[in-house]
Write a protein that holds these residues in place. Structure first.
Motif, PDB file in Angstrom:
ATOM      1  N   ILE A   1       5.767  29.656  30.366  1.00  8.98           N
ATOM      2  CA  ILE A   1       5.500  30.550  31.476  1.00  8.98           C
ATOM      3  C   ILE A   1       6.776  31.243  31.940  1.00  8.98           C
ATOM      4  O   ILE A   1       6.746  32.376  32.408  1.00  8.98           O
ATOM      5  CB  ILE A   1       4.865  29.755  32.643  1.00  8.98           C
ATOM      6  CG1 ILE A   1       3.438  29.332  32.258  1.00  8.98           C
ATOM      7  CG2 ILE A   1       4.815  30.572  33.913  1.00  8.98           C
ATOM      8  CD1 ILE A   1       2.480  30.464  32.044  1.00  8.98           C
TER       9      ILE A   1
ATOM     10  N   GLY B   1       6.067  29.046  36.372  1.00  8.68           N
ATOM     11  CA  GLY B   1       5.835  30.272  37.130  1.00  8.68           C
ATOM     12  C   GLY B   1       6.486  30.251  38.495  1.00  8.68           C
ATOM     13  O   GLY B   1       7.110  31.228  38.924  1.00  8.68           O
TER      14      GLY B   1
ATOM     15  N   ILE C   1      -3.538  31.001  27.429  1.00  7.15           N
ATOM     16  CA  ILE C   1      -2.499  31.695  28.195  1.00  7.15           C
ATOM     17  C   ILE C   1      -2.518  33.186  27.886  1.00  7.15           C
ATOM     18  O   ILE C   1      -2.469  34.030  28.790  1.00  7.15           O
ATOM     19  CB  ILE C   1      -1.112  31.097  27.879  1.00  7.15           C
ATOM     20  CG1 ILE C   1      -1.005  29.683  28.458  1.00  7.15           C
ATOM     21  CG2 ILE C   1       0.007  31.975  28.442  1.00  7.15           C
ATOM     22  CD1 ILE C   1       0.244  28.949  28.023  1.00  7.15           C
TER      23      ILE C   1
ATOM     24  N   GLN D   1      -3.292  36.015  30.617  1.00  7.48           N
ATOM     25  CA  GLN D   1      -2.205  36.906  30.982  1.00  7.48           C
ATOM     26  C   GLN D   1      -2.371  38.314  30.438  1.00  7.48           C
ATOM     27  O   GLN D   1      -2.026  39.287  31.105  1.00  7.48           O
ATOM     28  CB  GLN D   1      -0.869  36.338  30.481  1.00  7.48           C
ATOM     29  CG  GLN D   1      -0.433  35.085  31.219  1.00  7.48           C
ATOM     30  CD  GLN D   1       0.926  34.583  30.777  1.00  7.48           C
ATOM     31  OE1 GLN D   1       1.348  33.515  31.176  1.00  7.48           O
ATOM     32  NE2 GLN D   1       1.623  35.351  29.957  1.00  7.48           N
TER      33      GLN D   1
ATOM     34  N   TYR E   1       1.155  42.815  35.855  1.00  6.43           N
ATOM     35  CA  TYR E   1       1.662  42.116  34.672  1.00  6.43           C
ATOM     36  C   TYR E   1       2.777  41.138  35.031  1.00  6.43           C
ATOM     37  O   TYR E   1       2.883  40.055  34.455  1.00  6.43           O
ATOM     38  CB  TYR E   1       2.176  43.119  33.635  1.00  6.43           C
ATOM     39  CG  TYR E   1       1.097  43.655  32.726  1.00  6.43           C
ATOM     40  CD1 TYR E   1       0.739  42.973  31.572  1.00  6.43           C
ATOM     41  CD2 TYR E   1       0.432  44.844  33.016  1.00  6.43           C
ATOM     42  CE1 TYR E   1      -0.253  43.456  30.734  1.00  6.43           C
ATOM     43  CE2 TYR E   1      -0.556  45.330  32.190  1.00  6.43           C
ATOM     44  CZ  TYR E   1      -0.902  44.633  31.054  1.00  6.43           C
ATOM     45  OH  TYR E   1      -1.885  45.121  30.234  1.00  6.43           O
TER      46      TYR E   1
ATOM     47  N   THR F   1       1.216  37.813  36.250  1.00  4.99           N
ATOM     48  CA  THR F   1       0.220  37.088  35.453  1.00  4.99           C
ATOM     49  C   THR F   1       0.693  35.734  34.938  1.00  4.99           C
ATOM     50  O   THR F   1      -0.128  34.812  34.841  1.00  4.99           O
ATOM     51  CB  THR F   1      -0.259  37.945  34.267  1.00  4.99           C
ATOM     52  OG1 THR F   1       0.863  38.349  33.476  1.00  4.99           O
ATOM     53  CG2 THR F   1      -1.002  39.175  34.755  1.00  4.99           C
ATOM     54  N   PRO F   2       1.988  35.533  34.600  1.00  5.43           N
ATOM     55  CA  PRO F   2       2.377  34.190  34.138  1.00  5.43           C
ATOM     56  C   PRO F   2       2.096  33.099  35.170  1.00  5.43           C
ATOM     57  O   PRO F   2       1.563  32.036  34.832  1.00  5.43           O
ATOM     58  CB  PRO F   2       3.879  34.340  33.858  1.00  5.43           C
ATOM     59  CG  PRO F   2       4.056  35.774  33.523  1.00  5.43           C
ATOM     60  CD  PRO F   2       3.107  36.489  34.423  1.00  5.43           C
TER      61      PRO F   2
ATOM     62  N   ALA G   1      -1.728  32.638  35.624  1.00  6.23           N
ATOM     63  CA  ALA G   1      -2.348  31.992  34.462  1.00  6.23           C
ATOM     64  C   ALA G   1      -2.220  30.483  34.569  1.00  6.23           C
ATOM     65  O   ALA G   1      -3.159  29.736  34.274  1.00  6.23           O
ATOM     66  CB  ALA G   1      -1.697  32.495  33.169  1.00  6.23           C
TER      67      ALA G   1
ATOM     68  N   GLN H   1       1.737  37.688  26.417  1.00  2.00           N
ATOM     69  CA  GLN H   1       2.204  36.393  26.908  1.00  2.00           C
ATOM     70  C   GLN H   1       3.424  36.535  27.813  1.00  2.00           C
ATOM     71  O   GLN H   1       3.608  35.760  28.753  1.00  2.00           O
ATOM     72  CB  GLN H   1       2.554  35.473  25.740  1.00  2.00           C
ATOM     73  CG  GLN H   1       2.971  34.079  26.182  1.00  2.00           C
ATOM     74  CD  GLN H   1       3.208  33.141  25.019  1.00  2.00           C
ATOM     75  OE1 GLN H   1       2.957  33.490  23.875  1.00  2.00           O
ATOM     76  NE2 GLN H   1       3.689  31.954  25.312  1.00  2.00           N
TER      77      GLN H   1
ATOM     78  N   GLY I   1       3.989  38.951  29.874  1.00  2.00           N
ATOM     79  CA  GLY I   1       3.731  39.740  31.064  1.00  2.00           C
ATOM     80  C   GLY I   1       4.286  41.151  30.983  1.00  2.00           C
ATOM     81  O   GLY I   1       4.755  41.702  31.974  1.00  2.00           O
TER      82      GLY I   1
END
Length: 611
Positions: A43, A178, A314, A318, A329, A332-333, A336, A492, A494
Motif C-alpha cells: 500500500i 496507507g 487490491i 484501487q 487516485y 485509493t491505496p 482499498a 496499484q 494510485g
C-alpha cells in the motif's frame, strides 16, 4: 486384550504454565511484525516511489516495483528451512533472538535512504532482503518454540493464535501502510523499530530452549543447491512478468527458460544430495508421514490462492471500483486497505476458534472444510460484476478470511504435531518454505493469468477509447500498445495512467476542456479497463477455486496423524537415551509437551480422535 490402565498426566509446574504464555506472546508479536512488513509496502509503494522520485511507469522501473514486492518473500522462501535446521542444531531460541535483532537493524537502515531514483530503490531492496533474513529466523523457529512450550491438548490453540497473527499481519499491513505513508513514507519502516527493540530485549530475557540441541554440522552442498535452485526459479518468475522483445510478458525470454530449467536441475540435485549426506538440511523421511506430506501440499495450494487473490483484489479496488465510486487516485491505496478489513476480521475470528476446536475434534475435518469454503468464496467473487455492491463483496471476502482461518490453524497443528520433537525446527522451516514459496509463486501465476486475460482486448479497447475522445490516432495507438502490466501496476500505485501517459506527448493541450476532463477524470480509465479486467478475473478466480479443491483433497488424504509404523527419521545424536515413542517423540520430549507417560499407547500427536 485388555488395555492397560490409563495414567494421569503429571501436573505441569506453574513456571511452565507462565512460560508458555510468554512464548506465545513473544512469537505472536514476531510473526505478526514479519508478516506485516511483507504487505505494508504494497500500500505504501505510491508514497515510496514519490519519496525517492521514481517514475513508476518509466521503462525498467517495473523491475524495482516487482523486487520491492517479491524480494522479501523470495528470501524467506529460500532461508526458512536452513534457519530452522540451525535452530535444531544451535538452539531455536538463540536463532529466533538473532532474527529479532537483524530485523530491527534492517528496519532502521531502511528508513534512512540517502539516495534517489534507481539508487534509492536499490538501497530499499537491499535492506528489505536483509530484513527478510531476520524475518526468516523468526518465522522458522516460532512454531517450533510454541510446540515445545505447550502441552499437546493446547498446541492447536497456540499455533492457531500464531497463524492468525501472521495472516492478520498481512492484511492489517494494508491499512497501516496507507495510514503511515499518508504521513511519511519512512514511517512504514519506523513503526518496526520501537516494537523490534522492545521484543528483542524481552525475548533475550525471557525465552529459553526447552528441548535438546541436535548438534551436527551444516549441509553446505544441500544448502547451496537448494538456495540457488529455488532462487533461480523465483527470480525467473520476476523476469517472466516483465515485457520482453515486443511480448506482453517475458516467458519467451531465453534467460527465463535457462533460469527455470537450471533451477529445477539444482533442486533435483538437492534431493539426491539429501539422500546421501549424514546430516541433511531437510529430513526427506518426514515425507513418509501422511499428515506432514499432505498437510504441506494443502498449505502450498492455499498459499498460492491466498497470495494471488490479495494482489488482484487490491488492483480491483484501487484501479477500478474506488475511482468509479468517486475516490481520488491518490486516496485509493488507503481506502482499498480499509475496504478489505472484512477479510482480516474473518481471520481474527476463525483462526483461534478453529485452533481450539482442532484440539478437541481433530484437524482433518476443519482443514478440509476450510479449503472447500475457500474455493466457494472464489466462485462467488468470480460471479460478481466489476462495479459490485460492496456488502456482497464484504460478505465474500469475510467468508474467504473465515475459510483461511479454519484451514490454517488445524493444518499447522497437524503438520507440527506429526513430527518427532527433535525435528520440529526443521519441520517448521519446511512448512514455512511451502507457504512462502506459494505466496511468491502466486504473484507470478496470478499476474501472468491476469495479463493474459487483459492482453487480448485491452490494447484495442484503450486505443479506440482514446480516439473517441479526440486523441490523435498515432498517440492513441502508442498508449494502447503499452504492456498490460504497466496498466495493472499504475492502478496499484494510485496513478491515473491516461493522464500520466498523454501529458508528455502534449496531446491533452489540443483537446477541449470537456475532453480533457473526461480523460483525466476518475471514470474514463476504470470504465475502459473494466471489460478486459473482468475477463482476467474470471480466469484467476477459477484457478483459485481449482487450487482450493486440490487443497481440500490433500487435506482429506492426510489421515489421522498417527506416525506409528513409520521409521523415525535420522537425527544427529542428542545424548538422550530415551527410546522413541511410537509417534516419533522421545520419552523426554513427550514429557516436555505434556503427553502422558508411556503406557503402551500414545495419544495422537495432532489431536485427532483415535480410530
Amino acid at each position: 486384550m485388555t488395555d492397560p490402565p490409563k495414567t494421569r498426566a503429571p501436573r505441569r509446574p506453574a513456571d511452565a504454565d507462565r512460560y508458555k504464555w510468554t512464548a506465545l506472546s513473544n512469537t505472536t508479536a514476531a510473526v505478526f511484525m514479519s508478516a506485516l512488513d511483507g504487505s505494508i509496502v504494497l500500500i505504501a509503494l505510491p508514497a515510496i516511489f514519490r519519496g525517492v522520485h521514481l517514475d513508476p511507469l518509466a521503462p525498467g522501473n517495473i523491475a524495482y516495483l516487482l523486487w520491492m514486492i517479491m524480494g522479501y518473500r523470495l528470501v524467506q522462501a529460500v532461508l526458512v528451512v536452513t534457519v530452522g535446521r540451525m535452530g535444531d542444531m544451535y538452539g531455536r531460541v538463540r536463532i529466533y533472538n538473532c532474527g529479532f535483532a537483524v530485523f530491527t537493524f534492517a528496519s532502521i537502515l531502511l528508513s534512512f535512504d540517502p539516495f534517489e531514483a534507481g539508487h534509492g530503490a536499490m538501497w530499499l531492496i537491499g535492506w528489505r532482503l536483509l530484513q527478510a533474513v531476520g524475518g526468516s529466523m523468526l518465522t522458522a523457529n516460532s512454531a517450533a518454540i510454541l510446540t515445545d512450550a505447550f502441552p499437546e491438548e493446547q498446541r492447536g490453540f497456540a499455533l492457531g493464535i500464531n497463524q492468525v497473527a501472521a495472516l492478520a499481519g498481512m492484511f492489517i499491513g494494508l491499512v497501516a501502510g496507507g495510514l503511515l505513508s499518508a504521513w511519511d513514507w519512512r514511517a512504514v519502516f519506523w513503526v518496526n523499530v520501537p516494537v523490534g527493540v522492545f521484543f528483542t530485549v524481552w525475548a533475550y530475557r525471557t525465552l529459553r530452549d526447552t528441548s535438546k540441541r541436535g548438534g551436527g554440522r551444516i549441509d553446505w552442498w544441500g544448502n547451496i543447491t537448494f538456495a540457488v535452485g529455488l532462487s533461480a526459479v523465483l527470480i525467473a518468475v520476476t523476469f517472466g512478468l516483465q515485457p520482453y522483445d515486443g511480448h506482453t510478458m517475458g516467458w519467451t525470454n531465453p534467460l527465463v527458460d535457462v533460469m527455470v530449467v537450471g533451477g529445477l536441475v539444482l533442486l533435483v540435485s538437492f534431493v539426491a544430495i539429501e539422500k546421501r549426506v549424514s546430516a541433511p538440511m531437510i529430513q526427506l523421511s518426514l515425507f513418509r508421514l501422511r499428515a506432514f506430506t499432505f498437510g504441506n501440499l494443502a498449505g502450498l495450494a492455499i498459499s498460492i490462492g491466498r497470495g494471488g487473490m490479495q494482489f488482484v483484489l487490491i488492483i480491483w479496488l484501487q484501479g477500478i471500483w474506488l475511482p468509479l465510486h468517486g475516490y481520488d487516485y491518490g486516496d485509493t491505496p488507503l481506502w482499498a486497505g480499509i475496504f478489505m478489513l472484512p477479510l482480516t476480521a474473518g481471520f481474527l475470528v476463525a483462526g483461534p476458534v478453529s485452533g481450539y476446536l482442532s484440539d478437541r475434534l481433530g484437524s482433518r475435518g476443519l482443514a478440509t472444510g476450510g479449503a472447500l469454503l475457500f474455493g466457494a468464496s472464489f466462485l462467488g467473487l468470480m460471479l460478481l460484476p466489476i462495479d459490485f455492491s460492496y456488502w456482497i463483496f464484504a460478505v465474500l471476502i469475510a467468508l474467504n478470511g473465515i475459510a483461511s482461518g479454519m484451514f490454517a490453524s488445524p493444518n499447522s497443528s497437524s503438520i507440527m504435531g506429526s513430527v518427532p520433537a527433535q525435528l520440529r525446527g526443521v519441520a517448521s522451516g519446511m512448512r514455512a518454505t511451502f507457504q512462502n514459496s506459494g505466496t511468491a509463486v502466486s504473484i507470478g501465476v496470478f499476474f501472468s493469468l491476469m495479463i493474459a486475460g487483459l492482453a487480448g482486448s485491452l490494447p484495442h479497447t484503450l486505443t479506440s477509447g482514446l480516439e473517441q475522445q479526440g486523441v490523435p490516432a498515432h498517440v492513441a495507438a502508442q498508449v494502447g500498445s503499452l504492456p498490460p502490466v504497466s496498466s495493472l501496476f499504475a492502478a496499484q500505485l494510485g496513478v491515473n495512467p491516461v493522464q500520466h501517459l498523454l501529458e508528455p506527448s502534449g496531446a491533452l493541450t489540443h483537446l477541449t476542456a470537456t475532453q480533457q476532463q473526461a480523460l483525466t477524470g476518475r471514470e474514463f480509465f476504470p470504465g475502459l479497463i473494466s471489460g478486459p479486467f473482468h475477463s482476467g478475473l474470471v480466469i484467476v478466480f477459477a484457478f483459485g477455486a481449482t487450487l482450493a479443491l486440490l487443497a481440500a483433497l490433500a487435506s482429506l488424504l492426510r489421515g489421522n496423524g498417527h506416525a506409528a509404523g513409520i521409521p523415525l527419521p535420522h537425527t544427529p545424536a542428542t545424548g538422550d537415551a530415551s527410546a522413541a515413542a511410537p509417534d516419533g517423540r522421545t520419552g523426554k520430549a513427550a514429557g516436555r509437551t505434556g503427553s502422558s507417560p508411556a503406557s503402551g499407547t500414545q495419544p495422537p500427536p495432532t489431536g485427532e480422535p483415535s480410530p
